[in-house]
Design an enzyme around this catalytic site. Structure first.
Site, PDB file in Angstrom:
ATOM      1  N   HIS A 202       0.800  -1.215   0.000  1.00 60.15           N
ATOM      2  CA  HIS A 202       0.000   0.000   0.000  1.00 60.15           C
ATOM      3  C   HIS A 202       0.838   1.273   0.000  1.00 60.15           C
ATOM      4  CE1 HIS A 202       1.027  -0.243   4.271  1.00 60.15           C
ATOM      5  NE2 HIS A 202       0.746   1.047   4.349  1.00 60.15           N
ATOM      6  N   ARG A 203       2.136   1.171   0.257  1.00 62.15           N
ATOM      7  CA  ARG A 203       2.944   2.381   0.399  1.00 62.15           C
ATOM      8  C   ARG A 203       3.184   3.058  -0.952  1.00 62.15           C
ATOM      9  NH1 ARG A 203       4.854   2.961   5.502  1.00 62.15           N
ATOM     10  NH2 ARG A 203       4.735   1.098   6.808  1.00 62.15           N
TER      11      ARG A 203
END
Length: 356
Positions: A202-203
């Site tokens: 998700h980063r």
């Protein structure tokens, strides 16, 4: 006494669960949800599955740039604090909700406590690192989850207002692990009975750049086992924007799952590939090897103990890195014994009582 908790993202909801139970009956506990995570799969389900009291205030901030989002949160949290006048404010983790909550409370001269203080990746390109450092140097008390985090706080001159309490996520994980013992995960049919690896990303460093995201997806395909990719909304949006297919040979794409289901899924897997700080630690506590697609980690103990390795520079090596993990047997408990929330509640109430 009145304690106000500020949360807004999945890891904070998980941390909130044992703290809410530890505070129950000892004070009035007001929960403020900023709306940083607003997708029901990343928000509402955690309150339901972990039996967390529903928030008293829903700020519905939603997505925005870091400055705009933090600014909106700051304005709305300040209004809540002014109306509620709590004896202390508790902020969790390292998100924009954490920093906004700390700034709003401190500027109103409300004693403020930071849970999960002292973690450092030393990567200032990470917004989480900025949030952690700024929050620690703003609040009245820092609650460190590990000895390494406590040492960081001491080196930064914050030792006198810091306490080592252990990691409340260990409390949650152990409780949920025991509750779901003997029940099987609900896996997609494509997984079948094959050994599988759980993956999450998700980063922004892994999702925003199409070349980097392509390398990560190629790395997943190199694992040599079925990969269950629990696709975060950010990942899906980025893949669609760059016209990239998440499906690769051997990769099964599914939606995020509830926390109890995640525990079951990781428990029955042969390992994890992630860029999530929380999942690195959860995998270690469930004794599952992990490949972290970052160049650094706050949870250095998982690497030092041989259960985690970093492949930030070249994510195409994910498969080889997974095969090289040694995962030696260890009895080390760097994240506590599962009873940290009681210590957190004691510290928060002490800070609140000190100004009455």
């Amino acid at each position: 006494m009145k304690i106000l908790s500020v949360v807004g993202a999945r890891p904070q909801f998980v941390k909130l669960a044992p703290v809410a139970r530890a505070l129950a009956g000892r004070c009035e506990h007001v929960i403020v949800h900023t709306g940083q995570h607003y997708d029901p799969a990343m928000s509402d389900v955690f309150f339901d599955d972990l039996a967390i009291p529903q928030p008293s205030h829903q700020l519905e901030v939603g997505s925005a740039t870091h400055g705009a989002q933090t600014g909106r949160m700051l304005e709305r949290i300040e209004a809540v604090c002014s109306a509620e006048r709590p004896d202390a404010v508790l902020v969790y983790g390292d998100t924009n909700s954490t920093l906004a909550g700390a700034l709003a409370a401190v500027k109103l001269h409300i004693p403020t406590v930071h849970l999960e203080a002292g973690l450092r990746s030393f990567a200032r390109t990470m917004p989480e690192e900025i949030n952690r450092v700024a929050t620690d140097h703003t609040v009245d008390r820092c609650l460190a989850p590990t000895a390494a985090a406590m040492a960081h706080l001491e080196r930064e001159g914050l030792g006198e207002r810091s306490r080592l309490v252990g990691d409340v996520m260990t409390d949650v994980l152990f409780a949920v692990r025991d509750a779901v013992a003997g029940t099987a995960p609900r896996l997609p049919a494509e997984i079948g009975t094959d050994p599988y690896v759980v993956a999450t990303f998700h980063r922004p460093t892994n999702t925003d750049d199409p070349e980097r995201l392509t390398a990560v997806l190629d790395g997943l395909a190199s694992v040599g086992r079925r990969v269950l990719l629990l696709a975060h909304p950010r990942l899906r949006a980025s893949a669609a924007r760059h016209r990239l297919l998440l499906d690769r040979p051997g990769v099964v794409v599914a939606d995020p799952v509830s926390y109890p289901e995640l525990v079951r899924t990781v428990r029955d897997s042969v390992g994890v590939v992630t860029d999530s700080g929380g999942l690195q630690k959860e995998a270690f506590l469930l004794q599952r090897p992990t490949v972290t697609v970052r160049s650094e980690t706050e949870w250095v103990e998982t690497v030092d103990l041989g259960w985690n390795t970093l492949v930030g520079d070249d994510p195409t090596t994910i498969g080889a890195a997974f095969d090289d993990l040694t995962t030696p047997i260890t009895g080390a408990t760097p994240y506590g014994d599962g009873h940290s929330a009681r210590l957190v509640a004691d510290e928060v109430l002490e800070v609140a009582g000190a100004v009455r």
